[in-house]
Design a protein around this motif. Structure first.
Motif, mmCIF file in Angstrom:
data_model
loop_
_atom_site.group_PDB
_atom_site.id
_atom_site.type_symbol
_atom_site.label_atom_id
_atom_site.label_comp_id
_atom_site.label_asym_id
_atom_site.label_seq_id
_atom_site.Cartn_x
_atom_site.Cartn_y
_atom_site.Cartn_z
ATOM 1 N N GLY A 67 18.137 8.707 -117.643
ATOM 2 C CA GLY A 67 16.719 8.315 -117.186
ATOM 3 C C GLY A 67 15.749 8.348 -118.295
ATOM 4 O O GLY A 67 14.894 7.309 -118.362
ATOM 5 N N ILE A 68 15.380 9.284 -118.961
ATOM 6 C CA ILE A 68 14.401 9.137 -120.099
ATOM 7 C C ILE A 68 14.569 8.067 -121.128
ATOM 8 O O ILE A 68 13.764 7.133 -121.190
ATOM 9 C CB ILE A 68 14.447 10.727 -120.790
ATOM 10 C CG1 ILE A 68 13.985 11.640 -119.730
ATOM 11 C CG2 ILE A 68 13.657 10.392 -122.238
ATOM 12 C CD1 ILE A 68 14.273 13.022 -120.577
ATOM 13 N N LYS A 71 14.440 4.687 -119.403
ATOM 14 C CA LYS A 71 13.109 4.216 -119.406
ATOM 15 C C LYS A 71 12.640 3.588 -120.542
ATOM 16 O O LYS A 71 11.770 2.417 -120.773
ATOM 17 C CB LYS A 71 12.188 5.165 -118.824
ATOM 18 C CG LYS A 71 10.668 4.680 -118.428
ATOM 19 C CD LYS A 71 9.899 5.838 -117.860
ATOM 20 C CE LYS A 71 8.821 5.526 -117.707
ATOM 21 N NZ LYS A 71 7.544 6.259 -117.735
ATOM 22 N N ARG A 72 12.733 4.447 -121.833
ATOM 23 C CA ARG A 72 12.475 3.887 -122.960
ATOM 24 C C ARG A 72 12.879 2.500 -123.614
ATOM 25 O O ARG A 72 12.191 1.726 -124.182
ATOM 26 C CB ARG A 72 12.782 5.041 -123.955
ATOM 27 C CG ARG A 72 11.821 6.206 -124.074
ATOM 28 C CD ARG A 72 12.135 7.309 -125.302
ATOM 29 N NE ARG A 72 11.703 6.458 -126.078
ATOM 30 C CZ ARG A 72 12.067 7.236 -127.338
ATOM 31 N NH1 ARG A 72 12.779 8.115 -127.686
ATOM 32 N NH2 ARG A 72 11.511 6.252 -128.627
ATOM 33 N N TYR A 74 14.084 0.263 -121.507
ATOM 34 C CA TYR A 74 13.360 -0.878 -120.588
ATOM 35 C C TYR A 74 11.898 -1.193 -121.097
ATOM 36 O O TYR A 74 11.573 -2.507 -121.267
ATOM 37 C CB TYR A 74 13.317 -0.261 -119.078
ATOM 38 C CG TYR A 74 12.913 -1.256 -118.231
ATOM 39 C CD1 TYR A 74 13.604 -2.417 -117.859
ATOM 40 C CD2 TYR A 74 11.505 -1.422 -117.852
ATOM 41 C CE1 TYR A 74 13.127 -3.090 -116.942
ATOM 42 C CE2 TYR A 74 11.180 -2.227 -117.043
ATOM 43 C CZ TYR A 74 11.834 -3.233 -116.400
ATOM 44 O OH TYR A 74 11.403 -4.223 -115.507
ATOM 45 N N GLY A 75 11.324 -0.303 -121.615
ATOM 46 C CA GLY A 75 10.044 -0.661 -122.321
ATOM 47 C C GLY A 75 10.248 -1.486 -123.500
ATOM 48 O O GLY A 75 9.474 -2.211 -123.932
#
Length: 107
Positions: A67-68, A71-72, A74-75
């Motif tokens: 998850g962490i 998300k990084r 994806y950004g």
């Protein structure tokens, strides 16, 4: 007793990624997170090695990193390090989930 070599390799990848982040960029948070999550993954691999049904620490650690770092990734769209860690963590979640589903549960 079967040794969870994949789990230990995953733990080494996480810890070494934190060390590399510190050496290359001077990032203390990367070092701390890498050593923390690498240590948790190593402890989880130790538990799985002693009892193949005891996957909970490994599963929680790899799910959190999926998850962490997902998300990084994806950004930032940068494969190194976020995409690599998210991908390997997702593979660990799949491996541990399959192992958990295939093992007969003792009551």
């Amino acid at each position: 007793m079967s040794v969870d070599w994949v789990g230990y390799g995953y733990a080494a990848l996480i810890a070494s990624g934190g060390v590399v982040g510190y050496v290359k960029a001077g990032s203390v948070p990367s070092l701390a997170a890498g050593l923390l999550f690498g240590g948790l993954a190593g402890f989880g691999a130790y538990q799985v090695s002693n009892d193949p049904n005891n996957v909970w620490v490994s599963l929680a650690t790899s799910a959190a990193l999926t998850g962490i770092m997902g998300k990084r990734f994806y950004g930032s769209r940068k494969f190194i390090p976020a995409g690599l860690i998210a991908g390997t963590s997702l593979l660990m979640v799949a491996k541990l989930s399959l192992a958990l589903l295939q093992k007969p549960q003792e009551s």
